[in-house]
Design a protein around this motif. Structure first.
Motif, PDB file in Angstrom:
ATOM      1  N   PRO A   1       0.837  -1.188   0.000  1.00 46.77           N
ATOM      2  CA  PRO A   1       0.000   0.000   0.000  1.00 46.77           C
ATOM      3  C   PRO A   1       0.883   1.255   0.000  1.00 46.77           C
ATOM      4  N   VAL A   2       0.436   2.279  -0.685  1.00 44.86           N
ATOM      5  CA  VAL A   2       1.218   3.507  -0.754  1.00 44.86           C
ATOM      6  C   VAL A   2       0.590   4.531   0.182  1.00 44.86           C
ATOM      7  N   SER A   3       1.427   5.161   0.984  1.00 40.58           N
ATOM      8  CA  SER A   3       0.866   6.036   2.011  1.00 40.58           C
ATOM      9  C   SER A   3       0.528   7.415   1.459  1.00 40.58           C
ATOM     10  N   TYR A   4      -0.291   8.113   2.214  1.00 38.15           N
ATOM     11  CA  TYR A   4      -0.698   9.460   1.824  1.00 38.15           C
ATOM     12  C   TYR A   4       0.523  10.377   1.750  1.00 38.15           C
ATOM     13  N   ASN A   5       1.450  10.190   2.692  1.00 38.31           N
ATOM     14  CA  ASN A   5       2.618  11.068   2.717  1.00 38.31           C
ATOM     15  C   ASN A   5       3.432  10.956   1.432  1.00 38.31           C
ATOM     16  N   GLN A   6       3.510   9.722   0.904  1.00 39.69           N
ATOM     17  CA  GLN A   6       4.219   9.544  -0.360  1.00 39.69           C
ATOM     18  C   GLN A   6       3.551  10.358  -1.465  1.00 39.69           C
ATOM     19  N   TYR A   7       2.228  10.291  -1.460  1.00 36.68           N
ATOM     20  CA  TYR A   7       1.466  11.059  -2.453  1.00 36.68           C
ATOM     21  C   TYR A   7       1.752  12.543  -2.294  1.00 36.68           C
ATOM     22  N   LYS A   8       1.688  12.969  -1.051  1.00 37.65           N
ATOM     23  CA  LYS A   8       1.851  14.390  -0.757  1.00 37.65           C
ATOM     24  C   LYS A   8       3.254  14.855  -1.183  1.00 37.65           C
ATOM     25  N   ASP A   9       4.254  14.083  -0.775  1.00 41.67           N
ATOM     26  CA  ASP A   9       5.634  14.460  -1.103  1.00 41.67           C
ATOM     27  C   ASP A   9       5.833  14.549  -2.613  1.00 41.67           C
ATOM     28  N   MET A  10       5.376  13.489  -3.293  1.00 44.57           N
ATOM     29  CA  MET A  10       5.605  13.450  -4.733  1.00 44.57           C
ATOM     30  C   MET A  10       4.879  14.582  -5.450  1.00 44.57           C
ATOM     31  N   THR A  11       3.651  14.848  -5.022  1.00 42.91           N
ATOM     32  CA  THR A  11       2.872  15.890  -5.700  1.00 42.91           C
ATOM     33  C   THR A  11       3.451  17.259  -5.404  1.00 42.91           C
ATOM     34  N   GLU A  12       3.855  17.461  -4.153  1.00 43.06           N
ATOM     35  CA  GLU A  12       4.423  18.765  -3.813  1.00 43.06           C
ATOM     36  C   GLU A  12       5.745  18.997  -4.526  1.00 43.06           C
ATOM     37  N   GLN A  13       6.547  17.929  -4.563  1.00 36.79           N
ATOM     38  CA  GLN A  13       7.822  18.024  -5.265  1.00 36.79           C
ATOM     39  C   GLN A  13       7.613  18.440  -6.712  1.00 36.79           C
ATOM     40  N   MET A  14       6.609  17.794  -7.300  1.00 38.58           N
ATOM     41  CA  MET A  14       6.349  18.082  -8.706  1.00 38.58           C
ATOM     42  C   MET A  14       5.950  19.555  -8.874  1.00 38.58           C
ATOM     43  N   SER A  15       5.095  20.021  -7.965  1.00 39.00           N
ATOM     44  CA  SER A  15       4.653  21.409  -8.049  1.00 39.00           C
ATOM     45  C   SER A  15       5.817  22.368  -7.809  1.00 39.00           C
ATOM     46  N   LEU A  16       6.664  21.999  -6.846  1.00 42.56           N
ATOM     47  CA  LEU A  16       7.813  22.862  -6.545  1.00 42.56           C
ATOM     48  C   LEU A  16       8.777  22.895  -7.724  1.00 42.56           C
ATOM     49  N   ALA A  17       9.012  21.694  -8.263  1.00 39.65           N
ATOM     50  CA  ALA A  17       9.935  21.608  -9.390  1.00 39.65           C
ATOM     51  C   ALA A  17       9.448  22.496 -10.532  1.00 39.65           C
ATOM     52  N   ASN A  18       8.150  22.599 -10.622  1.00 35.31           N
ATOM     53  CA  ASN A  18       7.605  23.440 -11.679  1.00 35.31           C
ATOM     54  C   ASN A  18       7.408  24.874 -11.197  1.00 35.31           C
ATOM     55  N   ARG A  19       8.047  25.184 -10.119  1.00 32.18           N
ATOM     56  CA  ARG A  19       7.990  26.535  -9.537  1.00 32.18           C
ATOM     57  C   ARG A  19       6.548  27.035  -9.442  1.00 32.18           C
ATOM     58  N   GLN A  20       5.706  26.130  -9.022  1.00 29.53           N
ATOM     59  CA  GLN A  20       4.296  26.478  -8.865  1.00 29.53           C
ATOM     60  C   GLN A  20       3.708  27.043 -10.154  1.00 29.53           C
ATOM     61  N   ASN A  21       4.312  26.688 -11.253  1.00 27.45           N
ATOM     62  CA  ASN A  21       3.857  27.225 -12.524  1.00 27.45           C
ATOM     63  C   ASN A  21       3.002  26.177 -13.247  1.00 27.45           C
ATOM     64  N   PRO A  22       1.732  26.419 -13.382  1.00 26.67           N
ATOM     65  CA  PRO A  22       0.866  25.408 -13.998  1.00 26.67           C
ATOM     66  C   PRO A  22       1.257  25.090 -15.433  1.00 26.67           C
ATOM     67  N   ASN A  23       1.882  26.048 -16.115  1.00 25.16           N
ATOM     68  CA  ASN A  23       2.205  25.794 -17.518  1.00 25.16           C
ATOM     69  C   ASN A  23       3.155  24.625 -17.695  1.00 25.16           C
ATOM     70  N   GLU A  24       4.100  24.482 -16.774  1.00 22.18           N
ATOM     71  CA  GLU A  24       5.022  23.355 -16.852  1.00 22.18           C
ATOM     72  C   GLU A  24       4.247  22.044 -16.715  1.00 22.18           C
ATOM     73  N   LEU A  25       3.270  22.075 -15.794  1.00 21.49           N
ATOM     74  CA  LEU A  25       2.457  20.871 -15.598  1.00 21.49           C
ATOM     75  C   LEU A  25       1.624  20.574 -16.842  1.00 21.49           C
ATOM     76  N   TYR A  26       1.034  21.617 -17.407  1.00 23.02           N
ATOM     77  CA  TYR A  26       0.258  21.412 -18.635  1.00 23.02           C
ATOM     78  C   TYR A  26       1.138  20.834 -19.741  1.00 23.02           C
ATOM     79  N   ALA A  27       2.389  21.300 -19.797  1.00 26.34           N
ATOM     80  CA  ALA A  27       3.293  20.809 -20.841  1.00 26.34           C
ATOM     81  C   ALA A  27       3.551  19.310 -20.687  1.00 26.34           C
ATOM     82  N   THR A  28       3.784  18.870 -19.425  1.00 25.53           N
ATOM     83  CA  THR A  28       4.023  17.427 -19.241  1.00 25.53           C
ATOM     84  C   THR A  28       2.731  16.641 -19.459  1.00 25.53           C
ATOM     85  N   ALA A  29       1.598  17.227 -19.086  1.00 26.10           N
ATOM     86  CA  ALA A  29       0.311  16.562 -19.330  1.00 26.10           C
ATOM     87  C   ALA A  29       0.127  16.335 -20.826  1.00 26.10           C
ATOM     88  N   CYS A  30       0.452  17.346 -21.592  1.00 27.27           N
ATOM     89  CA  CYS A  30       0.360  17.256 -23.053  1.00 27.27           C
ATOM     90  C   CYS A  30       1.184  16.093 -23.583  1.00 27.27           C
TER      91      CYS A  30
END
Lengths: 735, 182
Positions: A641-670
């Motif tokens: 089972p994967v814990s909530y903290n893992q989810y939180k860490d990974m998601t926050e890291q991703m957001s931080l890595a993208n400097r809280q910039n949604p465009n970077e996220l949209y680009a990877t989504a694309c």
């Protein structure tokens, strides 16, 4: 009716005594709000208690109206029911309305309030009209057969089909006799038709009598309409009788997994499906309810001659009157047409030679058939495949088939026919035997689950995980036991991760199915999308791909070892050209993984922009919701089972890595959506589902690309998720 | 969740609702009004036994909303009174001997008083009382087509736990909503 009451009162002598005054006086001793309350009177009792004589609650009150409810004998006695000299229009009307009743019954309503509102079915022997008598007998037989199938398959819950409420079915004809009866009538109608045709060709010479010509033309159409209905019921009945033989009297044909009857069943069903077009065209020919003189004829129930909606009202359990909206004639014929095509499809289960192909067949049938809750076709599928527990098609032990399936899936050294080392070790042989015997039950459960209605499948999948977890433990022990033996061979070889990989494959299938079913059942709010898609993208599909790769690698390893042994033989060269094992399934899972990745990144970007509706006044936390949402997965060890903290860490890291910039996220989504599209396009022989997913991936790619390029500008409203193309994977819509 | 957390559940803003008062159920005298209010909005009939089952067993989990109104019927005479314009009926007991489960059986707000967070506030009050009773979770059923109810509960952190096929007498599917507290 009054007479009846009197006679009952005379038969059993009640001694009624008026106690109202004493009762009222006694209640005076109670304080305000004081209640005489039995311990045993719980929620169920309170909910099913009714206030007597309240028409909203007391089902019996429906009978206490101005119009008398007449049963077969009463209706016959007062001339409201004809048992002979029925017109063709009446016969057609009765047949078509009975179909509406049958379908409504199959959709979960009680027999008493549907099929048995047809009075002719109460006493077919007293019906002199040969056509209606034969039809009535066949309908009674059909009801009995359907009931047998549904009971035996046992993939129903209370909401799927209702019990008979002690209704005794007045039918003592054999299958053959009933079949002969309807065939006689069918042939008689055919003879009449031929006679008219002959007559009309003669008349062509003297065409002056146009009125007679018109009359004949009309009668011919009516007879033809009656003929196709009788023909359909005869053929449909015959196919169900054959299915019954196939299922209940399965004979062992020298271990041949071929059905003796399936060709005939297919032929009858195919012929029966030829009647629908003309049947549809002639729906208006049957008598229509008289809405002027009968105030009850408001369309909810058939009210033409022969039908009494309330005749069984007293047989119903004393609960709230459940409203039965009967299917119309048109809806009924449409339903029957779909039913026949579903049954024809179900017969193709005989083509499934491995367990995995059967499991795919079952899950696809449940997913794609509409309406998905047809109890008859899904029961028959269960029974054709496993007419007896653990015996596939009634001949091959399931454990044996599973062994063959595992051999194909991952080629364990211990199951290789050439492997004398294991064959000679009686203990190893026994352990393997026991393992496959233990597999039979959980694997049967997987088939059975797909037979239930879609809403029930989800909770049953969670239970299946528990069974599979036990099996996983056993598989691991078996692998290491066999590994101990194989390591001691002259040329040591590994036996780790063979059986356990196969079980892991099934566990992952169930976990994915469990999460996806939440979309189909509309269980997720959009604020839950981030962690659901995250789990699918980062874990389940990823694990699935690596599991399939491991199986594929182990097969190839085995094959190359065999090649080395038999170097130079022509056989091994031919093998090389083959596609990698599990190629298609791996590709498919990779495609779904990328698709989910696209959603995950997109919804994270929406969240960052405040465009995902969140619970504003939540009385719990995202973490609590997350933990309970995936609680069903806690029963398995692998994958962990994967814990909530893992989810939180990974998601926050991703957001931080993208400097809280949604465009970077949209680009990877694309990128994910595009990747998904390419993968789907590469899948050989795509089915309808894959084609829809291809379209969805493409559309989402375009939508997010537009968002990224700034063509849409700031998101003004909450984006929408449109499930009209696929019930699981939505098209993202920006308004 | 402990009592400290309970105090965090603050009621949603009640702009311009000065005359609206939330009270606990007091006596059988309120029963006819409660029944009248709830019956109006429900697709299924409930017998008086159903109301009594819940309210007599768990009176502390039944909350009402009174509107104190004053109406001028003439230049000098004013009519004052109060009427029940909202009600919530619940229970709390052990489910499968494992979890302490709260259940919201009925919730109704008079249609002239809607969109003022009265329903949400009733639910919050009831859940606070359940938390004091050590509830692990709170559940309820609603028709899948009842969008306002879904919005109300989901905003409070409820999720759609299960779909109940053909649950209601009219054949409509229901959703079991669940709020996990621990």
């Amino acid at each position: 009716m009054e007479k009846n009451c009197e006679s009952i009162a005379n038969d059993t002598k009640f001694n009624w005594k008026e106690v109202t005054n004493e009762f009222i006086a006694a209640t005076g001793e109670l304080k305000l709000g004081e209640l005489l309350h039995d311990e045993m009177f719980g929620l169920f009792e309170a909910m099913s208690a009714i206030e007597m004589m309240d028409p909203k609650m007391d089902a019996g009150m429906l009978c206490n109206r101005s119009k008398k409810v007449l049963n077969f004998d009463q209706a016959l006695a007062c001339g409201k029911l004809k048992v002979n000299n029925l017109t063709i229009e009446e016969q057609i009307g009765i047949i078509d309305d009975t179909c509406g009743c049958l379908i409504t019954w199959l959709e979960g309503h009680s027999l008493a309030q549907t099929v048995f509102t047809n009075l002719y079915l109460h006493n077919p022997n007293a019906v002199e009209d040969k056509c209606i008598r034969a039809f009535s007998v066949v309908v009674l037989k059909l009801v009995a057969i359907v009931k047998d199938f549904v009971t035996k398959a046992n993939v129903v819950e209370e909401e799927d089909i209702q019990p008979l409420y002690g209704f005794v079915m007045p039918c003592d004809y054999s299958d053959n006799k009933a079949c002969a009866m309807i065939r006689d009538v069918e042939e008689e109608v055919q003879r009449k038709l031929k006679a008219i045709q002959k007559d009309s060709t003669k008349q062509n010479c003297s065409e002056n009598d146009s009125e007679k010509y018109f009359q004949q033309e009309n009668e011919q159409q009516l007879l033809l309409a009656l003929y196709v209905r009788l023909k359909f019921f005869r053929l449909f009945f015959q196919s169900l009788i054959l299915l019954k033989k196939e299922i209940f009297n399965k004979v062992q044909y020298k271990k041949l997994v071929v059905s003796a009857n399936v060709e005939d069943i297919e032929k009858h069903l195919q012929q029966s499906s030829e009647t629908f077009q003309f049947w549809q065209q002639t729906l208006s020919m049957g008598v229509q309810p008289d809405t002027n003189s009968d105030p009850d004829a408001h369309g909810d129930y058939p009210t033409i001659m022969g039908f009494e909606p309330l005749v069984n009202q007293r047989l119903l359990p004393p609960t709230f009157p459940r409203r039965v909206l009967m299917r119309t004639r048109k809806e009924a014929v449409n339903y029957i047409e779909c039913l026949v095509s579903r049954l024809r499809h179900v017969c193709k289960v005989y083509d499934c030679s491995t367990f995995h192909s059967a499991l795919d067949f079952f899950t696809d049938f449940s997913k794609s058939s509409s309406p998905s809750s047809c109890v008859l076709s899904r029961s028959i599928l269960q029974l054709l495949y496993l007419p007896a527990p653990g015996l596939v098609f009634g001949v091959q032990p399931l454990s044996e088939l599973l062994r063959e399936t595992v051999r194909q899936f991952i080629k364990p050294p211990s199951l290789q026919t050439k492997s004398q080392i294991f064959a000679n070790n009686s203990q190893a042989k026994e352990y393997i035997e026991v393992f496959f015997n233990h597999c039979a039950r959980p694997m049967t459960s997987l088939l059975q689950i797909s037979g239930h209605n879609r809403a029930r499948q989800r909770e049953k999948l969670a239970q299946a995980l528990e069974e599979l977890a036990t099996l996983q433990d056993e598989a691991e022990k078996l692998d290491s036991f066999l590994n101990n033996i194989s390591q001691k061979l002259d040329t040591p070889l590994s036996h780790m991760g063979y059986f356990s990989t196969w079980i892991l494959y099934h566990i992952l299938r169930v976990m994915i199915q469990y999460l996806l079913s939440g979309f189909e059942l509309e269980l997720y709010s959009t604020h839950e999308y981030p962690y659901i898609f995250w789990y699918l993208y980062e874990f389940l599909y990823g694990w699935m791909v690596s599991t399939l790769n491991r199986a594929s690698n182990l097969i190839q390893e085995q094959e190359s070892q065999n090649d080395q042994k038999g170097r130079g033989s022509k056989k091994s060269k031919a093998k090389k050209r083959k596609q990698k094992p599990h190629f298609r399934e791996t590709l498919l899972n990779q495609a779904f993984q990328q698709l989910c990745g696209g959603y995950y990144k997109t919804v994270c970007a929406f969240k960052l922009q405040g465009k995902l509706k969140l619970p504003k006044a939540a009385l719990n936390t995202d973490q609590i919701r997350h933990e309970h949402r995936f609680a069903a997965f806690n029963s398995v060890i692998a994958p962990p089972p994967v814990s909530y903290n893992q989810y939180k860490d990974m998601t926050e890291q991703m957001s931080l890595a993208n400097r809280q910039n949604p465009n970077e996220l949209y680009a990877t989504a694309c990128k994910c959506f595009q990747q998904a599209k390419i993968l789907f396009e590469n899948i050989p022989e795509p089915n309808e589902e894959i084609c829809s997913c291809m379209k969805i991936a493409k559309t989402n790619y375009v939508v997010i690309k537009l968002l990224l390029s700034g063509h849409i500008g700031e998101l003004k409203t909450y984006p929408e998720f449109d499930f009209s193309v696929d019930k699981v994977f939505p098209i993202i819509r920006i308004l | 969740m402990n009592d400290d957390n309970v105090s965090e559940f603050s009621e949603l803003s009640l702009n311009g609702n000065e005359d609206i008062v939330y009270v606990n159920y007091e006596s059988e005298k309120q029963m006819p009004d409660i029944m009248r209010l709830i019956q109006k909005d429900l697709s299924e009939p409930y017998s008086v036994y159903t109301y009594r089952y819940f309210i007599h067993n768990w009176p502390h989990l039944c909350f009402l909303v009174n509107d104190h109104f004053s109406q001028f019927s003439g230049p000098t005479t004013a009519m004052c009174g109060e009427k029940i314009i909202g009600a919530i009926v619940c229970k709390l007991d052990l489910h499968k001997k494992m979890v302490k489960r709260g259940y919201i059986a009925m919730l109704a707000v008079d249609e002239n008083y809607r969109k003022r967070k009265i329903g949400s506030n009733l639910v919050i009050r009831a859940i606070k009382a359940m938390v004091r009773g050590d509830a692990d979770e709170v559940v309820l059923e609603t028709e899948i087509t009842n969008k306002p109810a879904l919005q109300l509960y989901e905003n409070l952190g409820f999720v759609r736990d299960k779909r109940l096929f053909r649950y209601y007498l009219n054949g409509v599917d229901a959703l079991r909503l669940k709020l996990w507290l621990k």
